[in-house]
Scaffold this active site. Structure first.
Site: not given
Ligand SMILES: NC(=O)c1ccc[n+]([C@@H]2O[C@H](COP(=O)([O-])OP(=O)(O)OC[C@H]3O[C@@H](n4cnc5c(N)ncnc54)[C@H](OP(=O)(O)O)[C@@H]3O)[C@@H](O)[C@H]2O)c1
Length: 294
Positions: A8, A11, A95, A121, A177, A185, A195, A249, A261
């Protein structure tokens, strides 16, 4: 090489910034073998095209980044870990709290570490990942077997060019955090506003003091440094003002009809209250209201 579970926004940010050729996404069981291709928009540079292969059977990563949402993490790791060596460090990016402890308890002999990051991101359209905000990432161990690996994992991640720091007390960072997320949130999701706007809303003004009293009791019960409700409110409001125009988020998840979440933010605090016999009616109310939005 570094394997990433969860292709996602987070990643893809790490996959695009770590050295090319040294990163692979971990496939879901039965996933198509094609590589993951997307455009990546850095903060102050032109966009680039990124291609990331899937981890192949027999490949042995030096590090596993877990960038699934908190609610998917245990299930994703249960599917992925049987083909990953017991000694590979697992770095959790979720998070909130609760999912990290679940992982550390489920695999006590594996090195489990957690990251707290202020990098931002998102994916505003299919095939595009945007590095929306530059921040810092702290890395620390969640179990004794993870401790000796903190420095090495930090170095591996720092090859991305992002700011990565080792952290002795990663739980403290995760708690900091969590407190801010718990105070911002859910309100932004329920009120459907950025916010900064929560501060003017009667619903926020009605509940923020009792919420901070609950969190203050919970911090003490969890053995974390004590904070008065007033200090917690000040911290929460300073962040809400500093990020006034941002969409949290949680609000973004509700608007996009994705699971939030909340169970790992106010929901975690509610469960912690139950464990310690501390009533948490405001955390419960916010959790239920956000769950109903889902
Ligand atoms: N994005 C940010 O800026 C940010 C900042 C700080 C912290 N975080 C934290 O980082 C974490 C990820 O956030 P994100 O924004 O990247 O979320 P996201 O865009 O929803 O990415 C999560 C990814 O995990 C995949 N996934 C779900 N179940 C899976 C499984 N069983 N096996 C393999 N892949 C799987 C999802 O695929 P599908 O879409 O196909 O379900 C999606 O591609 C969260 O806890 C978030 O709070 C994010």
């Amino acid at each position: 090489m570094i394997a990433i579970l969860g292709a996602g926004s987070m990643g893809r940010l790490w996959a695009a910034t770590l050295p090319a050729g040294q990163v692979a996404f971990v496939p879901r069981p039965g996933q198509a073998p094609d590589s993951v291709c997307y455009r990546f928009q850095p903060i102050d540079d032109k966009s680039v095209s990124v291609t990331v292969p899937w981890l192949q059977p027999g490949q042995s990563p030096d590090l596993l980044l877990v960038t699934t949402k908190a609610g998917n993490t245990l299930e994703a790791l249960k599917a992925a870990l049987p083909s990953i060596a017991n000694s590979t460090p697992i770095l959790l990016f979720q998070n909130g709290l609760g999912s990290q402890q679940q992982v550390a308890q489920t695999w006590p002999s594996r090195p489990v570490l957690a990251a707290s990051t202020t990098e931002g991101a998102n994916r505003p359209e299919p095939g595009l990942t945007v590095h929306a905000g530059r921040g810092d990432t702290w890395v620390g161990a969640l179990n004794p077997v993870g401790h000796p690996l903190v420095k090495r994992v930090t170095q591996l991640l720092a090859d991305s060019g992002l700011a990565v720091h080792p952290e002795q007390d990663i739980l403290a960072k995760l708690w900091q955090k969590l407190v801010i997320n718990a105070g911002i949130n859910a309100f932004t999701a329920v009120l459907d506003c950025p916010n900064g706007e929560i501060l003017e809303q009667p619903f926020y003004q009605r509940w923020i003091n009792p919420l901070c009293r609950e969190i203050s009791h919970l911090l003490a019960a969890a053995g974390r440094p004590e904070h008065t409700p007033e200090a917690l409110r000040e911290t929460i409001e300073a962040v809400a003002r500093r990020t006034a125009a941002n969409t949290s988020s949680m609000r973004a998840d509700v608007l996009a009809r994705r699971t939030t979440e909340i169970d790992f933010i106010n929901g975690y605090l509610m469960r912690l209250g139950r464990q310690h016999g501390i009533p948490t009616p405001v955390n419960q109310m916010l959790t239920e209201q956000v769950q109903q939005l889902n």
